[in-house]
Design a protein around this motif. Structure first.
Motif, PDB file in Angstrom:
ATOM      1  N   PRO A  24       0.714  -1.330   0.080  1.00 51.34           N
ATOM      2  CA  PRO A  24      -0.094   0.219   0.070  1.00 51.34           C
ATOM      3  C   PRO A  24       1.025   1.396  -0.097  1.00 51.34           C
ATOM      4  N   ASP A  25       2.045   1.098   0.133  1.00 49.87           N
ATOM      5  CA  ASP A  25       3.016   2.343   0.237  1.00 49.87           C
ATOM      6  C   ASP A  25       2.914   3.075  -1.161  1.00 49.87           C
ATOM      7  N   SER A  26       2.537   4.254  -1.323  1.00 48.98           N
ATOM      8  CA  SER A  26       2.310   5.008  -2.507  1.00 48.98           C
ATOM      9  C   SER A  26       3.638   5.482  -3.179  1.00 48.98           C
ATOM     10  N   LYS A  27       4.798   5.352  -2.475  1.00 50.40           N
ATOM     11  CA  LYS A  27       6.075   5.731  -2.912  1.00 50.40           C
ATOM     12  C   LYS A  27       6.647   4.501  -3.915  1.00 50.40           C
ATOM     13  N   LYS A  28       6.012   3.201  -3.692  1.00 51.82           N
ATOM     14  CA  LYS A  28       6.289   2.342  -4.476  1.00 51.82           C
ATOM     15  C   LYS A  28       5.800   2.306  -6.033  1.00 51.82           C
ATOM     16  N   TYR A  29       4.850   3.273  -6.227  1.00 53.55           N
ATOM     17  CA  TYR A  29       4.185   3.475  -7.444  1.00 53.55           C
ATOM     18  C   TYR A  29       4.525   4.638  -8.248  1.00 53.55           C
ATOM     19  N   CYS A  70      -0.479   7.333 -10.388  1.00 51.31           N
ATOM     20  CA  CYS A  70       0.565   6.379  -9.913  1.00 51.31           C
ATOM     21  C   CYS A  70       0.252   4.972 -10.952  1.00 51.31           C
ATOM     22  N   ILE A  71       1.366   4.579 -11.144  1.00 54.66           N
ATOM     23  CA  ILE A  71       1.087   3.224 -11.989  1.00 54.66           C
ATOM     24  C   ILE A  71       0.286   2.247 -11.413  1.00 54.66           C
ATOM     25  N   SER A  72      -0.123   1.629 -12.114  1.00 53.80           N
ATOM     26  CA  SER A  72      -1.251   0.330 -11.570  1.00 53.80           C
ATOM     27  C   SER A  72      -0.514  -0.909 -11.246  1.00 53.80           C
ATOM     28  N   PRO A  73      -0.887  -1.505  -9.927  1.00 55.06           N
ATOM     29  CA  PRO A  73      -0.392  -2.580  -9.354  1.00 55.06           C
ATOM     30  C   PRO A  73      -0.072  -3.564 -10.506  1.00 55.06           C
ATOM     31  N   ILE A  74      -1.154  -3.766 -11.609  1.00 52.32           N
ATOM     32  CA  ILE A  74      -0.849  -4.682 -12.568  1.00 52.32           C
ATOM     33  C   ILE A  74      -1.135  -3.636 -13.762  1.00 52.32           C
ATOM     34  N   ASN A  75      -0.019  -3.794 -14.645  1.00 53.23           N
ATOM     35  CA  ASN A  75      -0.001  -2.956 -15.842  1.00 53.23           C
ATOM     36  C   ASN A  75       0.587  -3.411 -17.148  1.00 53.23           C
ATOM     37  N   ALA A  76       0.155  -2.785 -18.133  1.00 49.59           N
ATOM     38  CA  ALA A  76       0.798  -3.154 -19.526  1.00 49.59           C
ATOM     39  C   ALA A  76       0.391  -2.276 -20.536  1.00 49.59           C
ATOM     40  N   LEU A  77       1.573  -1.918 -21.280  1.00 47.13           N
ATOM     41  CA  LEU A  77       1.463  -0.993 -22.481  1.00 47.13           C
ATOM     42  C   LEU A  77       2.070  -1.601 -23.642  1.00 47.13           C
ATOM     43  N   GLU A  80       7.198  18.397  -9.230  1.00 48.54           N
ATOM     44  CA  GLU A  80       7.124  18.559  -7.870  1.00 48.54           C
ATOM     45  C   GLU A  80       5.644  18.767  -7.295  1.00 48.54           C
ATOM     46  N   GLU A  81       4.895  19.499  -8.127  1.00 46.06           N
ATOM     47  CA  GLU A  81       3.684  19.597  -7.737  1.00 46.06           C
ATOM     48  C   GLU A  81       2.852  18.220  -7.705  1.00 46.06           C
ATOM     49  N   TRP A  82       3.181  17.475  -8.682  1.00 48.54           N
ATOM     50  CA  TRP A  82       2.473  16.356  -8.795  1.00 48.54           C
ATOM     51  C   TRP A  82       2.869  15.316  -7.779  1.00 48.54           C
ATOM     52  N   GLU A  83       4.199  15.480  -7.650  1.00 51.71           N
ATOM     53  CA  GLU A  83       4.728  14.504  -6.367  1.00 51.71           C
ATOM     54  C   GLU A  83       4.092  15.058  -4.964  1.00 51.71           C
ATOM     55  N   ALA A  84       3.900  16.267  -4.791  1.00 46.01           N
ATOM     56  CA  ALA A  84       3.174  16.721  -3.683  1.00 46.01           C
ATOM     57  C   ALA A  84       1.661  15.993  -3.060  1.00 46.01           C
ATOM     58  N   ILE A  85       1.110  15.397  -4.278  1.00 45.33           N
ATOM     59  CA  ILE A  85      -0.309  14.951  -4.085  1.00 45.33           C
ATOM     60  C   ILE A  85      -0.246  13.388  -4.458  1.00 45.33           C
ATOM     61  N   ARG A  86       1.004  12.898  -4.700  1.00 48.30           N
ATOM     62  CA  ARG A  86       0.864  11.412  -4.971  1.00 48.30           C
ATOM     63  C   ARG A  86       0.015  10.465  -4.442  1.00 48.30           C
ATOM     64  N   HIS A  87      -0.338  10.635  -2.988  1.00 50.52           N
ATOM     65  CA  HIS A  87      -1.259   9.739  -2.446  1.00 50.52           C
ATOM     66  C   HIS A  87      -2.755   9.913  -2.929  1.00 50.52           C
ATOM     67  N   TRP A  88      -2.872  11.145  -3.446  1.00 51.81           N
ATOM     68  CA  TRP A  88      -4.347  11.239  -4.051  1.00 51.81           C
ATOM     69  C   TRP A  88      -4.439  10.456  -5.437  1.00 51.81           C
ATOM     70  N   LEU A  89      -3.387  10.259  -6.237  1.00 52.87           N
ATOM     71  CA  LEU A  89      -3.319   9.703  -7.536  1.00 52.87           C
ATOM     72  C   LEU A  89      -3.526   8.255  -7.584  1.00 52.87           C
ATOM     73  N   ARG A  90      -4.686   7.927  -6.922  1.00 56.58           N
ATOM     74  CA  ARG A  90      -4.951   6.441  -6.855  1.00 56.58           C
ATOM     75  C   ARG A  90      -4.995   5.631  -8.118  1.00 56.58           C
ATOM     76  N   PRO A  91      -4.142   4.659  -8.326  1.00 53.66           N
ATOM     77  CA  PRO A  91      -4.042   3.968  -9.662  1.00 53.66           C
ATOM     78  C   PRO A  91      -5.307   2.928  -9.653  1.00 53.66           C
ATOM     79  N   VAL A  92      -5.710   2.621 -11.007  1.00 56.66           N
ATOM     80  CA  VAL A  92      -6.630   1.491 -11.001  1.00 56.66           C
ATOM     81  C   VAL A  92      -6.008   0.093 -10.826  1.00 56.66           C
ATOM     82  N   LEU A  93      -6.455  -1.114 -10.460  1.00 58.24           N
ATOM     83  CA  LEU A  93      -5.934  -2.163  -9.988  1.00 58.24           C
ATOM     84  C   LEU A  93      -5.101  -2.582 -11.215  1.00 58.24           C
ATOM     85  N   VAL A  94      -5.834  -2.891 -12.512  1.00 63.57           N
ATOM     86  CA  VAL A  94      -5.493  -3.580 -13.551  1.00 63.57           C
ATOM     87  C   VAL A  94      -5.510  -2.566 -14.767  1.00 63.57           C
TER      88      VAL A  94
END
Length: 533
Positions: free
Chosen positions: A126-131, A146-153, A229-243
């Motif tokens: 759950p640590d947002s810094k890992k994403y 934040c990048i998704s826990p499961i992601n593909a591009l 820096e402005e984006w980093e300041a709200i990292r915890h708000w940037l909830r990723p989709v799971l997949v």
């Protein structure tokens, strides 16, 4: 409906081709069953049988690269190393065996089947810094998350299969509204930490999350941020989709369970040949933006035999939002949705509200919705643009619907239908001209729908400048507190409609024309309501 692929020799040819392809991988058993072929029969539009991904007979167990399933060890590098190794070797299966696998984000690569064995539980840190924060799309807009826990591009020929469970640790990311919890639940949440907003009715997991909300004018998308820096300041708000699967061809998910996402659960975006079979998705009912499936701007998809319980919409079709969606110009099209169940959510089957790139050729059959706020939910608003057309829905059973089994809402507020009951959206009196920003809903066919215990039987709330048009409804049975209400509709035909309301009129018509109800025609109705008892 148009008969497709029904002749015996055509079925035999298609089955033979599928069997040949499936010899490469034992995990494509669903393709060997004639049931899979039957999903593509009798469709109202032409859609070839979607071929499932094929993988070489090559397997790598994540334990072989050092992963430890003790629920403590960080397996991020080991799992991703296994995926890289198999992909670089030409493809195959990466196996996650029984155990508790603690990990950060997992990136799928071409020609890899991520296969979970029975009793495998993957829990995302759950640590947002890992994403890391990346450029992406969310709620139809170009943004950062934040990048998704499961992601593909741009990863073609990929799969997530098996009997395992993926847990997104969503409670560590989400804000929670007080009205969605009991008093004791709310008190426990507040005591756990986090911060409250100024009105004390919404909990945020951190000051960082609250700060993100304060700069987000477009629902959950921050505005006017200029620097990293402005984006980093709200990292915890940037909830990723799971997949998050983006711009990929040949995507298959089968058998697995996804739960506890921080927001949307499964989000294929700009993909082709997407198949979800026997997938289960569960989010807490209070989970904000906790959609189960959001299929966005995809071409050719099958959703079959799935079970969803969502905090927001269940099965949702999208194609981008406002100018960003119109610029992308990728409709969501050629989609078959069969034999699915939604246990809870804001809507069972939903189109919108992000549909600016258009939606067409969607077939929904044999689905059950229990306790969803709305059953069949079509939603948009001025500014979206886009055309929703050629939608066929049949054989739907519903029960205990707090609002409407069938809802067309072109004044969508961004709230759930239940919240709109408490705070109705003000309807704009000045009628704007029709432009590319005007959404259109037309050519929709709905039949054989049963609903027991709804609040209102139906509600059509179209735009004065672009009425909902050519809506064909037949063989409907609804028991409800209130009857049906139609406003700003043109060319609605209802045949064999039985509404058994407890109070009020059976049907109320305003600002509509060319309406036919059980054989009786109503040419035009103005502001003065026409009441049908």
């Amino acid at each position: 409906m148009k008969e497709y692929c029904k002749k015996k020799h055509l079925v035999g040819i298609a089955l033979a081709l599928l069997l040949t392809a499936c010899q490469v991988s034992a995990e494509t058993k669903v393709g060997e069953d004639a049931t899979y072929l039957s999903y593509f029969e009798n469709l109202p539009f032409r859609l070839d049988v979607i071929k499932l991904p094929v993988f070489p007979d090559r397997t790598l167990n994540i334990r072989e690269v050092g992963a430890i399933g003790d629920g403590i060890t960080d397996n991020t590098e080991a799992i991703n190393q296994a995926i890289r190794t198999i992909s670089e070797q030409g493809g195959g299966k990466v196996v996650i065996p029984e155990g508790i696998w603690w990990t950060g984000p997992i990136t799928l690569l071409p020609n890899v089947n991520l296969h979970t064995e029975s009793n495998a539980l993957v829990i995302f840190d759950p640590d947002s810094k890992k994403y890391p924060i990346i450029e992406t799309s969310f709620e139809g807009l170009n943004t950062r998350r934040c990048i998704s826990p499961i992601n593909a591009l741009r990863a073609d020929n990929i799969a997530i299969t098996g009997e395992g469970v993926f847990d997104g640790s969503g409670d560590a990311w989400r804000f929670v509204k007080k009205g969605k919890l009991t008093e004791s639940q709310w008190n426990s949440l507040v005591k756990s930490g986090g911060v409250l907003n100024s009105t004390k009715d919404t909990w945020y997991p951190s000051e960082e999350s609250l700060r993100g909300h304060q700069v987000s004018d477009m629902f959950n998308n921050p505005q006017n941020l200029q620097t990293d820096e402005e984006w980093e300041a709200i990292r915890h708000w940037l909830r990723p989709v799971l997949v998050s699967i983006r711009e990929s061809k040949g995507v298959w998910m089968d058998g697995v369970t996804f739960r506890n996402s921080s927001c949307w659960s499964v989000h294929p975006l700009s993909c082709e040949d997407v198949v979800l079979t026997n997938v289960k998705i569960f989010n807490p009912w209070y989970s904000q933006n906790g959609d189960a499936l959001d299929l966005e701007s995809c071409n050719r998809a099958l959703i079959a035999n799935c079970l969803f319980g969502a905090g927001d919409d269940g099965i949702c079709i999208k194609s981008g939002k406002d100018q960003d969606g119109r610029d992308r110009n990728e409709p969501c099209q050629n989609v078959v949705i069969r034999n699915n169940t939604v246990l809870h959510g804001h809507g069972g089957f939903v189109v919108g509200s992000e549909m600016s790139g258009g939606v067409k050729n969607i077939y929904v059959d044999n689905c059950t919705f229990t306790g969803t706020d709305v059953g069949l939910r079509f939603k948009s608003t001025r500014g979206r643009g886009g055309v929703v057309e050629n939608i066929w829905i049949e054989n739907i059973n519903m029960a205990d619907i707090p609002t409407e089994p069938l809802l067309f809402d072109l004044f969508y507020s961004g709230r759930s239908a239940v919240e709109d009951l408490e705070n109705p959206t003000a309807v704009q009196e000045v009628i704007p001209p029709v432009t590319e920003e005007t959404p259109a809903f037309r050519n929709i066919y709905i039949k054989n729908v049963k609903c027991r215990n709804a609040r209102r039987a139906m509600y059509f709330n179209g735009l004065p400048e672009m009425k909902i048009s050519n809506i064909n409804i037949e063989d409907i049975i609804v028991t409800s507190q209130l009857g049906a209400e139609l406003s700003h509709a043109d060319g609605v035909k209802m045949n064999n409609i039985r509404i058994m309301q407890e109070e009020g009129p059976n049907m109320k018509l305003t600002n509509s024309k060319n309406i036919v109800i059980n054989g009786k025609e109503y040419d035009e109705v103005g502001k003065q309501a026409l009441i049908l008892k």
